[in-house]
Enzyme design. Structure first.
Site, mmCIF file in Angstrom:
data_model
loop_
_atom_site.group_PDB
_atom_site.id
_atom_site.type_symbol
_atom_site.label_atom_id
_atom_site.label_comp_id
_atom_site.label_asym_id
_atom_site.label_seq_id
_atom_site.Cartn_x
_atom_site.Cartn_y
_atom_site.Cartn_z
ATOM 1 N N CYS A 241 -12.591 -4.957 -1.473
ATOM 2 C CA CYS A 241 -11.810 -4.091 -2.350
ATOM 3 C C CYS A 241 -12.785 -3.038 -2.845
ATOM 4 C CB CYS A 241 -11.217 -4.888 -3.514
ATOM 5 S SG CYS A 241 -10.493 -3.839 -4.804
ATOM 6 N N CYS B 32 -5.840 1.932 -4.123
ATOM 7 C CA CYS B 32 -6.488 0.913 -3.296
ATOM 8 C C CYS B 32 -7.688 1.586 -2.639
ATOM 9 C CB CYS B 32 -5.524 0.374 -2.244
ATOM 10 S SG CYS B 32 -6.298 -0.764 -1.057
#
Length: 314
Positions: free
Chosen positions: A76, A225
């Site tokens: 991430c 994201c």
């Protein structure tokens, strides 16, 4: 268990962050903790859980990231910046190699994106195109700017692993309902995509500006994201929409990052790692439920500094 954490965000992608270097939890317990802390109806809420982990011979520290459904992601990149900041502060350093689930990344403190915005430079990759690693059936060895009949007869996608899997579709205007429809198809883990995938629609605003909207695996529709922004930048270069080795601005609902993709498929992002507040909470791991919360500190100046950036980006 009592759990102390920092509530933080990278480009609006928000998480509780836990220093797990001295914690001995099973993978199942980490998943339960992510469900408890990530629950938007609970006292904390977030797109998942970030964990600072111990280093090894090659990395100063590591990162684990669990989605709000308890599943573990390969990486991430918005969260990596936050973990990097925590690792820097814990170890008294300003650059490092970080161990991720299936890869490594380099991180360094960088010049602020804007006044009072703590900024990290991160380089990850290489992005890969081999669909056998996903796996994704019915699309050949690679999918580059081509339809995927299982999802849509009209929309063209580029499949990029960063190293988590991303389907990137370039559009003139983002249709959020269609993005959710396709995202939910992937989220259902059909036989042809058993490990699911992130799905992004991308507008090319000009030769140096992208806008990315993502349905994130294990999370759903999200304001931001990081790996999707990296994958979208690389896909835009791969398909000739923007140039390699060119600094671009990637906008999203949560704000922005600066990005640069190289021809060797390495992608560098410059983005914020913002502390919002710190707290302690009692968690029932068996029930994946967070209870009594005590807020220890607010970071109002950091929140205000990022708000100015996000408002300008919108």
């Amino acid at each position: 268990m009592e759990c102390r954490f920092i509530k933080c965000h990278g480009s609006g992608n928000d998480f509780p962050l836990v220093d797990g270097r001295m914690l001995s939890l099973s993978d199942a317990d980490w998943g339960q903790l992510a469900r408890a802390l990530g629950d938007r109806a609970g006292p904390v809420g977030g797109d998942g859980l970030l964990v600072l982990t111990a280093g090894d011979e090659q990395a100063a520290f590591g990162m684990r990231m669990f989605n709000s459904d308890g599943s573990e992601a390969e990486t991430c990149l918005n969260g990596l910046r936050c973990v990097a900041r925590a690792g820097f502060e814990a170890l008294g350093i300003d650059h490092a190699v970080v161990r991720l689930k299936t890869s490594r990344a380099t991180v360094a403190a960088a010049a602020p994106l804007a006044t009072s915005v703590y900024t990290i430079e991160e380089t990850a990759g290489p992005a890969t195109l081999d669909l056998a690693d996903w796996p994704l059936a019915g699309a050949g060895a690679r999918l580059i700017d081509a339809p995927l009949a299982s999802l849509s007869p009209a929309q063209r996608f580029t499949a990029v692993a960063m190293p988590n899997p991303h389907l990137v579709g370039f559009v003139d205007r983002i249709d959020e309902e269609e993005l959710v429809r396709i995202g939910q198809l992937c989220e259902a883990a059909p036989a042809w995509l058993p490990n699911r995938a992130n799905v992004s629609f991308v507008e090319v605003r000009d030769p140096v500006t992208l806008f990315v909207r993502t349905f994130e695996r294990g999370v759903g529709l999200t304001d931001s994201c990081g790996s999707a922004m990296a994958a979208s930048t690389y896909a835009a270069c791969l398909t000739g929409r923007i140039g390699y080795d060119r600094d671009v601005t990637v906008l999203n609902r949560g704000g922005l990052v600066r990005a640069r993709a190289a021809a060797d498929a390495m992608v560098t992002l410059y983005g914020n790692a913002t502390w919002e507040w710190e707290g302690e909470v009692i968690v029932d791991l068996a029930q994946a439920r967070a209870g009594d919360l005590r807020v220890l500190r607010h970071h109002d100046a950091e929140i205000a500094a990022w708000a100015q950036v996000a408002d300008a980006a919108r």
